[in-house]
Structures are given as C-alpha cells and as structure tokens.
Design a protein around this motif. Sequence first.
Motif, PDB file in Angstrom:
ATOM      1  N   ASP A  33      -1.525  -4.074   1.989  1.00  0.00           N
ATOM      2  CA  ASP A  33      -0.415  -4.363   1.796  1.00  0.00           C
ATOM      3  C   ASP A  33       0.227  -4.671   2.505  1.00  0.00           C
ATOM      4  N   ASP A  35       4.975  -4.378   2.139  1.00  0.00           N
ATOM      5  CA  ASP A  35       5.721  -4.062   2.063  1.00  0.00           C
ATOM      6  C   ASP A  35       5.627  -2.056   1.469  1.00  0.00           C
ATOM      7  N   ASN A  36       6.042  -1.265   2.848  1.00  0.00           N
ATOM      8  CA  ASN A  36       6.125  -0.368   2.840  1.00  0.00           C
ATOM      9  C   ASN A  36       5.556   0.430   3.039  1.00  0.00           C
ATOM     10  N   THR A  37       4.145  -0.560   3.581  1.00  0.00           N
ATOM     11  CA  THR A  37       2.893  -0.127   3.938  1.00  0.00           C
ATOM     12  C   THR A  37       2.444  -0.393   5.427  1.00  0.00           C
ATOM     13  N   ASP A 117       0.592   1.078  -0.195  1.00  0.00           N
ATOM     14  CA  ASP A 117       1.103   3.197  -0.722  1.00  0.00           C
ATOM     15  C   ASP A 117       1.489   2.981  -1.705  1.00  0.00           C
ATOM     16  N   GLN A 118       1.043   2.343  -2.936  1.00  0.00           N
ATOM     17  CA  GLN A 118       1.509   2.671  -3.980  1.00  0.00           C
ATOM     18  C   GLN A 118      -0.070   2.940  -4.964  1.00  0.00           C
ATOM     19  N   ASP A 122      -1.644  -1.012  -5.754  1.00  0.00           N
ATOM     20  CA  ASP A 122      -2.647  -0.373  -4.482  1.00  0.00           C
ATOM     21  C   ASP A 122      -3.914  -0.248  -5.210  1.00  0.00           C
TER      22      ASP A 122
END
Length: 176
Positions: A33, A35-37, A117-118, A122
């Motif tokens: 991933d 975003d934010n990963t 991260d989700q 994910d």
Amino acid sequence: MLKLFLPDLYIKDYKDLKIDYLRNKGIKMLICDIDNTLVPFDQHYPDDGVFAFIEDLKKNDIIPVLISNNKAFRVKEFAKGLNVSYYPSAKKPLKITYRKVLNDFQIYKGEVATLGDQLLTDVLGSKRIGLLTILAKPLVTRDINYTKINRLIERYVYQLLERKGYLKRGVFDEQV
Ligand SMILES: [Mg+2]
C-alpha cells in the motif's frame, strides 16, 4: 470472521520489515500500500527510505508492487522513478486487483505477501484472497476523508481483536 482482520505480522513501520522474514516464508513478491504505509497520504513522492526499501526488495529477488485505492494520478506520480508496477483504484478489500496482480505476474499465492496500514482494506483484502498479510502502524494519524469513516469502524475491530487477545494495538510482533 474476526480472523479476516488479523494480520500474520504486525510491525511498527515498513523499515522494520526484515527481508529474512520474507525469505524464510518463501515470499517472492511484496504488494505494498502507499498512503500512510510508505509515506503520509499527502506526501506526493517517495523519500530516501522508500527508495532504499524498494531497492532492498529487488536486490533480494522480491518483486515490489504498489496497489492503492487512491486515484491513478497520485499512484503514478508516486511510482515514477521507483521502477515498479503499480495498480491504482484497487478497490481493496475486493479481490479484483489482487487477482489481477497474481495473473499478470503468474505468481502463486503462497509466494506473495502484502503490506498495508488499514484493517478494513489492506488486511481484509489480503486475507480474503489468502496472502501473507503484514500490517504496519499508519505513519501519520491524519487521513483523507473517506478513510476517516473506515478508521472509526477500524477502531471497533481493533477493540474486538484486543478483547479476544489476538492483537494489541502498538504491541508489535517479533519476526521469526
Ligand atoms: Mg494506507
């Protein structure tokens, strides 16, 4: 059902992921991933850490692939220069894009891991299709708007996982 939200490995961030862990599991591809990963969702380009991470994977014969629910222009802009395959608008947790990657590369499920991260996108998507699933703590707490709703539900799922003793938020796994 709850186990579909339970990652196989929970780490603080992508920099903590050990190549040896992946090799020991016979992994030949890591689906990441963005975003934010790998970077905060509002950072447009990869930084030195991301470049080093991607290079390290390639050097060890692990194919890095980017899949993101974000739009094509964001994903393309980010992927440019990294020299990796990328799949925008992935619709995680649906199986469609994971299937496309497996098909495009003609790679066996058992050789593929995911990193994200989700829990709701994910982890759920990866577990549904049956890939080795790595969860990283989000790099920053700010999110795009539609993710904010996911995060509320996610908080509840974390509570359920914690209540069952499956996982504790912020308590990361050893990589063996
Ligand atoms: Mg993300």
